[in-house]
Design a protein around this motif. Structure first.
Motif, PDB file in Angstrom:
ATOM      1  N   ASN A  16     135.511  35.060  39.743  1.00 50.33           N
ATOM      2  CA  ASN A  16     134.163  35.550  40.723  1.00 50.33           C
ATOM      3  C   ASN A  16     134.726  36.711  41.106  1.00 50.33           C
ATOM      4  O   ASN A  16     134.387  38.066  41.663  1.00 50.33           O
ATOM      5  CB  ASN A  16     133.596  34.605  41.260  1.00 50.33           C
ATOM      6  CG  ASN A  16     132.715  33.379  40.598  1.00 50.33           C
ATOM      7  OD1 ASN A  16     131.881  34.242  39.708  1.00 50.33           O
ATOM      8  ND2 ASN A  16     131.770  32.440  41.280  1.00 50.33           N
ATOM      9  N   HIS A  26     130.912  43.751  35.937  1.00 47.79           N
ATOM     10  CA  HIS A  26     129.691  42.513  36.027  1.00 47.79           C
ATOM     11  C   HIS A  26     130.545  41.322  34.551  1.00 47.79           C
ATOM     12  O   HIS A  26     131.203  41.937  34.007  1.00 47.79           O
ATOM     13  CB  HIS A  26     129.058  42.991  35.244  1.00 47.79           C
ATOM     14  CG  HIS A  26     127.432  42.231  35.592  1.00 47.79           C
ATOM     15  ND1 HIS A  26     127.740  40.805  34.676  1.00 47.79           N
ATOM     16  CD2 HIS A  26     125.845  42.276  35.676  1.00 47.79           C
ATOM     17  CE1 HIS A  26     126.025  40.598  35.148  1.00 47.79           C
ATOM     18  NE2 HIS A  26     125.855  41.396  36.274  1.00 47.79           N
ATOM     19  N   THR A  80     123.769  38.255  44.340  1.00 49.55           N
ATOM     20  CA  THR A  80     122.860  37.254  43.132  1.00 49.55           C
ATOM     21  C   THR A  80     124.033  36.206  42.632  1.00 49.55           C
ATOM     22  O   THR A  80     125.577  36.632  42.428  1.00 49.55           O
ATOM     23  CB  THR A  80     122.826  38.578  42.727  1.00 49.55           C
ATOM     24  OG1 THR A  80     121.940  39.747  42.264  1.00 49.55           O
ATOM     25  CG2 THR A  80     122.144  37.339  40.766  1.00 49.55           C
ATOM     26  N   LYS A  81     123.293  35.369  42.639  1.00 44.97           N
ATOM     27  CA  LYS A  81     124.136  34.222  41.748  1.00 44.97           C
ATOM     28  C   LYS A  81     123.214  33.866  40.590  1.00 44.97           C
ATOM     29  O   LYS A  81     122.116  33.653  40.663  1.00 44.97           O
ATOM     30  CB  LYS A  81     124.285  32.838  42.884  1.00 44.97           C
ATOM     31  CG  LYS A  81     124.586  31.714  41.962  1.00 44.97           C
ATOM     32  CD  LYS A  81     124.915  30.538  42.857  1.00 44.97           C
ATOM     33  CE  LYS A  81     125.776  29.370  41.667  1.00 44.97           C
ATOM     34  NZ  LYS A  81     125.372  27.720  43.107  1.00 44.97           N
ATOM     35  N   GLU A  82     123.943  34.208  39.585  1.00 49.81           N
ATOM     36  CA  GLU A  82     123.379  33.041  38.315  1.00 49.81           C
ATOM     37  C   GLU A  82     124.395  32.546  37.391  1.00 49.81           C
ATOM     38  O   GLU A  82     125.719  32.723  37.935  1.00 49.81           O
ATOM     39  CB  GLU A  82     122.889  34.540  37.611  1.00 49.81           C
ATOM     40  CG  GLU A  82     123.777  35.555  37.233  1.00 49.81           C
ATOM     41  CD  GLU A  82     122.937  36.650  36.106  1.00 49.81           C
ATOM     42  OE1 GLU A  82     123.854  37.218  35.127  1.00 49.81           O
ATOM     43  OE2 GLU A  82     121.731  37.690  37.049  1.00 49.81           O
ATOM     44  N   MET A  83     123.488  32.570  35.926  1.00 48.72           N
ATOM     45  CA  MET A  83     124.781  31.188  35.519  1.00 48.72           C
ATOM     46  C   MET A  83     125.484  32.053  33.685  1.00 48.72           C
ATOM     47  O   MET A  83     124.635  32.883  33.669  1.00 48.72           O
ATOM     48  CB  MET A  83     124.098  30.199  34.575  1.00 48.72           C
ATOM     49  CG  MET A  83     123.444  29.288  35.785  1.00 48.72           C
ATOM     50  SD  MET A  83     124.489  28.300  36.680  1.00 48.72           S
ATOM     51  CE  MET A  83     125.522  26.979  35.693  1.00 48.72           C
ATOM     52  N   VAL A  84     126.476  31.960  34.355  1.00 43.38           N
ATOM     53  CA  VAL A  84     127.559  32.975  33.278  1.00 43.38           C
ATOM     54  C   VAL A  84     127.576  32.236  32.532  1.00 43.38           C
ATOM     55  O   VAL A  84     128.939  30.973  31.950  1.00 43.38           O
ATOM     56  CB  VAL A  84     127.692  33.906  33.686  1.00 43.38           C
ATOM     57  CG1 VAL A  84     129.084  34.647  32.121  1.00 43.38           C
ATOM     58  CG2 VAL A  84     127.902  34.812  33.908  1.00 43.38           C
ATOM     59  N   GLY A  87     128.566  28.606  37.318  1.00 46.50           N
ATOM     60  CA  GLY A  87     128.019  29.516  38.326  1.00 46.50           C
ATOM     61  C   GLY A  87     128.244  30.943  39.041  1.00 46.50           C
ATOM     62  O   GLY A  87     129.346  30.668  39.612  1.00 46.50           O
ATOM     63  N   THR A  88     128.141  31.925  38.675  1.00 47.35           N
ATOM     64  CA  THR A  88     128.564  33.012  39.241  1.00 47.35           C
ATOM     65  C   THR A  88     127.679  34.164  39.983  1.00 47.35           C
ATOM     66  O   THR A  88     126.640  33.881  40.207  1.00 47.35           O
ATOM     67  CB  THR A  88     128.662  34.046  37.689  1.00 47.35           C
ATOM     68  OG1 THR A  88     129.392  33.312  36.584  1.00 47.35           O
ATOM     69  CG2 THR A  88     129.492  35.063  37.818  1.00 47.35           C
ATOM     70  N   TYR A  89     128.786  34.578  40.929  1.00 44.69           N
ATOM     71  CA  TYR A  89     127.961  35.714  42.226  1.00 44.69           C
ATOM     72  C   TYR A  89     128.500  36.975  41.740  1.00 44.69           C
ATOM     73  O   TYR A  89     130.309  37.204  41.666  1.00 44.69           O
ATOM     74  CB  TYR A  89     129.018  34.884  43.644  1.00 44.69           C
ATOM     75  CG  TYR A  89     128.222  33.683  43.875  1.00 44.69           C
ATOM     76  CD1 TYR A  89     127.938  33.827  44.975  1.00 44.69           C
ATOM     77  CD2 TYR A  89     129.304  32.756  43.533  1.00 44.69           C
ATOM     78  CE1 TYR A  89     126.584  32.525  45.631  1.00 44.69           C
ATOM     79  CE2 TYR A  89     128.176  31.043  43.689  1.00 44.69           C
ATOM     80  CZ  TYR A  89     127.305  31.255  44.713  1.00 44.69           C
ATOM     81  OH  TYR A  89     127.238  29.733  44.816  1.00 44.69           O
ATOM     82  N   PRO A 135     125.116  43.067  42.240  1.00 46.20           N
ATOM     83  CA  PRO A 135     124.227  43.916  41.195  1.00 46.20           C
ATOM     84  C   PRO A 135     124.264  45.748  41.443  1.00 46.20           C
ATOM     85  O   PRO A 135     124.179  46.200  40.515  1.00 46.20           O
ATOM     86  CB  PRO A 135     122.998  43.680  41.536  1.00 46.20           C
ATOM     87  CG  PRO A 135     122.794  43.131  42.799  1.00 46.20           C
ATOM     88  CD  PRO A 135     124.247  42.079  42.895  1.00 46.20           C
ATOM     89  N   LYS A 169     126.778  46.285  34.604  1.00 43.45           N
ATOM     90  CA  LYS A 169     126.586  45.885  33.835  1.00 43.45           C
ATOM     91  C   LYS A 169     127.067  46.692  32.930  1.00 43.45           C
ATOM     92  O   LYS A 169     126.553  47.702  32.706  1.00 43.45           O
ATOM     93  CB  LYS A 169     126.325  44.559  32.724  1.00 43.45           C
ATOM     94  CG  LYS A 169     126.178  44.102  31.591  1.00 43.45           C
ATOM     95  CD  LYS A 169     124.954  42.483  31.229  1.00 43.45           C
ATOM     96  CE  LYS A 169     124.782  41.874  29.752  1.00 43.45           C
ATOM     97  NZ  LYS A 169     124.201  41.503  29.858  1.00 43.45           N
TER      98      LYS A 169
END
Length: 270
Positions: free
Chosen positions: A174, A183, A250-254, A258-260, A263, A268
């Motif tokens: 991260n 991204h 932002t935290k989302e799953m990649v 768990g990825t911080y 944006p 990206k």
């Protein structure tokens, strides 16, 4: 999960306490902690003296007189050095009693870690270590580029691939993506040769800084009471706001991790 800087901190700390100590007794309290024959592990190491501790990626290698064993801490493994008279806690699954009355205990709340006998002379060329890629310090930009320039996998996922480069885990992946302003879901094929070289340089820089600070203390990591300090320098992992633009992190799953990321700063590239 302890990553390269944390494991290196454990290595350096343990070397101050156990080098030159003779193992007089080994007690295994949970057989699955040992990969392979538990009796062979105990018999081979009893009576041996610890001469050195090596590290490859996230693995520790304990070097003895004529034997060696590797240790992978996985999620929450740690080593405690205590007086043999201290009561065993329920998460301590393996004990090495030394001739001076001290004891090295392996503690693992989730029981994911493993220890395994290896050949003292050839362990770097044998399984499981031979499957590891180079550490960032030793990585060749051209070789890394050849491996990822056609890959559709996210750069975050590629950073976690230990066969590509060894030692990087979720936290530092991260941080590396943030430092590069990339991204984490950007496909590997979008990185130019110049950006791959930068990726290696940034990885090296961040891991070196973390080692200097004693690793990152997240959840349960410590090295026999030595807690890491790099957590105070984390710019994106577990953060609420971006240290550059002050926007929301932002935290989302990649790919299940768990990825911080920011944006705004980390656009990206499809």
């Amino acid at each position: 999960m302890p990553e390269l800087p944390e494991v290196e901190t454990v290595r350096r700390t343990l070397k101050n306490f156990i080098i030159g100590k003779e193992i007089t007794k080994i007690t295994v309290h949970y057989d699955n902690i040992i990969t392979g024959d538990t009796n062979a592990f105990v018999t081979s190491l009893t009576g041996q003296t610890i001469r050195d501790i090596d590290r490859v990626g996230k693995y520790l290698i304990f070097i003895l007189d004529t034997q060696a064993f590797i240790s992978h801490l996985r999620m929450e493994g740690k080593y405690n050095i205590v007086a043999a008279s201290k009561p065993l806690n329920k998460h301590e699954h393996l004990s090495f009693l030394f001739s001076d009355g001290s004891e090295l205990r392996y503690q693992d709340t989730r029981k994911f870690g493993r220890l395994e006998l290896v050949n003292k002379e050839t362990y770097r060329h044998d399984l499981p270590l031979c499957k590891l890629g180079p550490e960032p310090w030793d990585a060749d930009p051209q070789a890394i580029y050849r491996k990822i320039h056609k890959s559709n996998l996210p750069i975050k996922t590629l950073l976690l691939d230990q066969s590509l480069m060894a030692g990087i885990g979720n936290i530092y992946a991260n941080e590396i993506c943030f430092r590069m302003k990339i991204h984490p879901a950007t496909p590997g094929k979008r990185l130019s040769k110049k950006r791959v070289a930068e990726l290696i340089d940034v990885s090296t820089e961040i891991l070196t800084q973390a080692i200097t600070q004693g690793g990152t203390t997240i959840h349960s990591f410590d090295a026999n009471g030595i807690t890491g300090l790099f957590q105070v320098q984390l710019q994106v992992h577990l953060q609420k706001n971006c240290s550059v633009c002050n926007g929301a992190i932002t935290k989302e799953m990649v790919r299940g991790r768990g990825t911080y990321y920011c944006p705004t700063c980390q656009k990206k590239q499809g």
